[in-house]
Design a protein around this motif. Structure first.
Motif, mmCIF file in Angstrom:
data_model
loop_
_atom_site.group_PDB
_atom_site.id
_atom_site.type_symbol
_atom_site.label_atom_id
_atom_site.label_comp_id
_atom_site.label_asym_id
_atom_site.label_seq_id
_atom_site.Cartn_x
_atom_site.Cartn_y
_atom_site.Cartn_z
ATOM 1 N N THR A 117 80.029 28.272 56.839
ATOM 2 C CA THR A 117 79.740 27.125 57.701
ATOM 3 C C THR A 117 78.574 27.352 58.663
ATOM 4 O O THR A 117 77.729 26.476 58.831
ATOM 5 N N HIS A 118 78.510 28.513 59.312
ATOM 6 C CA HIS A 118 77.442 28.751 60.286
ATOM 7 C C HIS A 118 76.079 28.803 59.594
ATOM 8 O O HIS A 118 75.098 28.240 60.077
ATOM 9 N N LYS B 192 88.403 25.254 51.897
ATOM 10 C CA LYS B 192 87.207 25.808 52.544
ATOM 11 C C LYS B 192 85.982 24.927 52.306
ATOM 12 O O LYS B 192 85.136 24.771 53.190
ATOM 13 N N THR C 225 83.252 19.367 56.945
ATOM 14 C CA THR C 225 83.297 18.948 58.343
ATOM 15 C C THR C 225 82.161 19.553 59.150
ATOM 16 O O THR C 225 81.559 18.895 60.001
ATOM 17 N N ALA C 226 81.850 20.810 58.889
ATOM 18 C CA ALA C 226 80.764 21.476 59.617
ATOM 19 C C ALA C 226 79.439 20.745 59.402
ATOM 20 O O ALA C 226 78.691 20.481 60.357
ATOM 21 N N ILE C 227 79.145 20.396 58.153
ATOM 22 C CA ILE C 227 77.896 19.700 57.840
ATOM 23 C C ILE C 227 77.917 18.281 58.403
ATOM 24 O O ILE C 227 76.932 17.802 58.985
ATOM 25 N N THR D 144 75.142 25.103 58.381
ATOM 26 C CA THR D 144 74.636 24.196 59.418
ATOM 27 C C THR D 144 73.237 24.597 59.864
ATOM 28 O O THR D 144 72.406 23.737 60.181
ATOM 29 N N GLN E 39 79.632 17.092 60.949
ATOM 30 C CA GLN E 39 79.510 17.110 62.406
ATOM 31 C C GLN E 39 78.083 17.412 62.843
ATOM 32 O O GLN E 39 77.552 16.781 63.768
ATOM 33 N N ARG E 40 77.421 18.351 62.161
ATOM 34 C CA ARG E 40 76.060 18.702 62.549
ATOM 35 C C ARG E 40 75.089 17.558 62.273
ATOM 36 O O ARG E 40 74.169 17.311 63.059
ATOM 37 N N LEU F 253 86.660 22.507 55.673
ATOM 38 C CA LEU F 253 85.893 23.272 56.661
ATOM 39 C C LEU F 253 84.383 23.106 56.472
ATOM 40 O O LEU F 253 83.662 22.758 57.413
ATOM 41 N N GLY F 254 83.897 23.358 55.277
ATOM 42 C CA GLY F 254 82.466 23.243 55.030
ATOM 43 C C GLY F 254 81.967 21.826 55.201
ATOM 44 O O GLY F 254 80.928 21.582 55.828
#
Length: 248
Positions: free
Chosen positions: A60-61, A110, A117-119, A64, A121-122, A114-115
């Motif tokens: 995720t980090h 994942k 949502t991370a993208i 993004t 949200q960013r 998780l992945g």
């Protein structure tokens, strides 16, 4: 003024066909996926300029950060499409033989939760912080509307996407932001994920992409594709859960 879009998950299926549709409509594209070789093959078929990026959204980090780089390379973006997602049969129909495969379930969660949502949200933060109009398109599924006994993680992950997008829409409205969301609920599309004995009415990725583009143009908040699947959508909304469980 040039139109610019980013597609996450553009190496195959709906994402790949959306890249072709948008490119023919004059968009400059940023395309991301794990299989860069597939993106390179796709680039050769596109009539307009595009930039390719490796991305594994499970990381995720890193993912993004890559999204931010893509936005910088394009010098801003108008449209972000999230087409990444995986789905697999994670349990056996023969319960005495094999129960749930956790490795597969974990990979689905994942990637799709998780992945994703991370993208998502960013991308939302970019439009929010840049104070410009933006459009975010998410690819969910009609499977989000009911529990799947053979792939519960997939259905649950798509239901999560629906609710998360609703939360971002509510946040956007409360803050008077000019950000449009279009959540796509496909039925069965002829991709690797649409496999199994109960797969019917299988549509081509080309037709799915064509109808998604029309939904983008009209700025629809959500869209069931293809059109014939609207029948199924309304049936699911009306039928009691006990009957739905017998059908699926």
């Amino acid at each position: 003024m040039s139109k610019k879009a980013i597609i996450i998950g553009a190496s195959s299926g709906i994402g790949k066909e959306l890249a072709y549709v948008l490119s023919t409509q004059g968009y400059t594209l940023g395309l991301a996926a794990r299989r860069v070789s597939h993106l390179e093959d796709l680039k050769k078929t596109l009539p307009n300029e595009c930039f390719l990026h490796f991305m594994d959204i499970q990381k995720t980090h890193e993912a993004t950060s890559i999204l931010e780089q893509m936005i910088q390379v394009l010098d801003g973006v108008d449209l972000i499409i999230l087409s990444s997602g995986i789905g697999d049969i994670t349990s056996s129909r023969d319960w005495g033989h094999k129960l749930f495969n956790w490795d597969k379930e974990e990979a689905v969660l994942k990637t799709n939760v998780l992945g994703y949502t991370a993208i998502l949200q960013r991308g939302y933060q970019y439009f929010m912080q840049s104070k410009k109009k933006g459009h975010i398109v998410t690819i969910s599924s009609l499977a989000s509307l009911f529990a799947n006994p053979y792939n519960p993680a997939y259905s649950a992950s798509k239901a999560f996407i629906n609710r998360y997008v609703e939360g971002l829409i509510a946040h956007s409205k409360k803050n008077n932001l000019s950000i449009t969301f279009t959540n796509i609920l496909p039925g069965f599309v002829n991709t690797k994920m649409a496999q199994g004995p109960k797969v019917f009415w299988k549509d081509s990725p080309q037709e799915a992409a064509k109808q998604i583009y029309q939904a983008i143009r009209k700025k629809k908040s959500f869209c069931v594709i293809t059109k014939k699947w609207k029948i199924f959508y309304y049936l699911i909304k009306l039928l009691p859960n006990a009957l739905i469980r017998k059908i699926v």
